[in-house]
Design a protein around this motif. Structure first.
Motif, PDB file in Angstrom:
ATOM      1  N   PRO A 187      -7.969  13.475  -3.095  1.00 60.12           N
ATOM      2  CA  PRO A 187      -8.180  12.945  -1.752  1.00 60.12           C
ATOM      3  C   PRO A 187      -8.807  14.015  -0.860  1.00 60.12           C
ATOM      4  N   HIS A 203     -11.878   9.211  -1.476  1.00 62.85           N
ATOM      5  CA  HIS A 203     -11.191   9.136  -2.765  1.00 62.85           C
ATOM      6  C   HIS A 203     -12.187   9.583  -3.819  1.00 62.85           C
ATOM      7  N   CYS A 220      -6.297  11.516  -8.688  1.00 64.07           N
ATOM      8  CA  CYS A 220      -7.632  11.706  -8.107  1.00 64.07           C
ATOM      9  C   CYS A 220      -7.544  12.629  -6.893  1.00 64.07           C
ATOM     10  N   GLN A 222     -10.885   0.527  -3.592  1.00 65.04           N
ATOM     11  CA  GLN A 222     -11.506   1.685  -4.239  1.00 65.04           C
ATOM     12  C   GLN A 222     -11.910   1.357  -5.684  1.00 65.04           C
ATOM     13  N   SER A 261      -6.619   6.694   2.036  1.00 67.19           N
ATOM     14  CA  SER A 261      -7.160   6.926   0.695  1.00 67.19           C
ATOM     15  C   SER A 261      -5.989   6.933  -0.281  1.00 67.19           C
ATOM     16  N   ASP A 276     -15.207   3.948  -1.436  1.00 66.25           N
ATOM     17  CA  ASP A 276     -14.283   5.045  -1.735  1.00 66.25           C
ATOM     18  C   ASP A 276     -14.280   6.149  -0.673  1.00 66.25           C
ATOM     19  N   THR A 287      -4.370   7.591  -4.050  1.00 68.43           N
ATOM     20  CA  THR A 287      -4.604   8.395  -5.248  1.00 68.43           C
ATOM     21  C   THR A 287      -3.344   8.533  -6.094  1.00 68.43           C
ATOM     22  N   ARG A 300       1.046   4.849  -5.879  1.00 65.72           N
ATOM     23  CA  ARG A 300      -0.047   5.657  -5.321  1.00 65.72           C
ATOM     24  C   ARG A 300       0.402   6.392  -4.053  1.00 65.72           C
TER      25      ARG A 300
END
Length: 252
Positions: free
Chosen positions: A111, A126, A109, A62, A104, A91, A106, A243
């Motif tokens: 999702p 993402h 961020c 990503q 994904s 992404d 994050t 993450r």
């Protein structure tokens, strides 16, 4: 430790959470780990829960882009054990294939997980603030509509936990990028005491889904703040954090 968003006869989807009792607090990302084996152990635990092999995971490298990739059987396992073979500079992932786990990663961020029961389509996006101003979610849905003849009225969307508007504090340069979208004004405010702008990235992404043609009633948002919740990984709070992995799989 995980939060389930969907679990029925067709779809399983959710988001892993921080858990101090697990290796690296259940960090799922190889690009920010202390020990690769710890992350693989965490992913293996998730694979077992999903009743798949870790080789059924598909991960992307990503880069806050607006790039997306149509995942097929040949992609199975990419990025699952090593970042070197992850799908590059991407992404958003989507597929029609069963028993593939789209991933994904994050830590603040947004999702985005989505599915279409009628066609078997599933996807994972993402959308950090840079991806949002590049309109990755809107562009992906426009692609699905135009190139894949997807009826967006049949899409269901889950927007996962992310940084709240209260904690997403930015300067004028970022505010200006959101303002230029032309539809994010209702999701921003200015704090005179700090001289900072506050942006609701989740609601901006929701608006992008609606602009694409997805009914509002089919969009769900997890309003958990990854900064404030102890089960959240927050890059804004800790630059060395792990993450979350937001996942979606269509069952065979």
């Amino acid at each position: 430790m995980k939060k389930m968003y969907m679990e029925n006869q067709h779809i399983v989807a959710g988001m892993t959470l921080q858990d101090q009792s697990l290796p690296e607090a259940n960090n799922m990302a190889l690009h920010v780990c202390q020990e690769k084996q710890d992350v693989l152990e965490n992913r293996g635990r998730l694979a077992k829960f999903l009743n798949v092999s870790i080789h059924d995971f598909v991960c992307a490298n990503q880069t806050h882009s607006a790039n997306f990739h149509h995942v097929t059987q040949v992609d199975k396992g990419r990025g699952a054990l090593d970042n070197a073979d992850a799908i590059p500079e991407t992404d958003a992932l989507y597929t029609y294939e069963p028993d593939i786990v789209l991933c994904s990663f994050t830590a603040d961020c947004v999702p985005v997980l989505f599915y279409n029961d009628k066609t078997g389509l599933i996807g994972a996006v993402h959308s950090g603030w840079q991806g949002t101003v590049k309109e990755i979610t809107l562009k992906l849905f426009q692609h699905l509509q135009q190139a894949e003849q997807c009826d967006l009225a049949d899409i269901h969307v889950q927007i996962g936990a992310a940084l709240s508007q209260e904690k997403f504090e930015v300067d004028e340069d970022v505010y200006t990028k959101f303002e230029k979208l032309g539809y994010a004004d209702d999701f921003m405010y200015y704090n005179e005491s700090t001289g900072k702008y506050h942006i609701d990235n989740q609601l901006t992404v929701k608006k992008q889904c609606e602009l694409a043609g997805i009914p509002s009633s089919q969009i769900t948002i997890d309003r958990t703040c990854t900064f404030q919740d102890p089960a959240g990984f927050s890059y804004r709070q800790d630059k060395q954090c792990g993450r979350h992995l937001s996942f979606i799989k269509r069952k065979r």
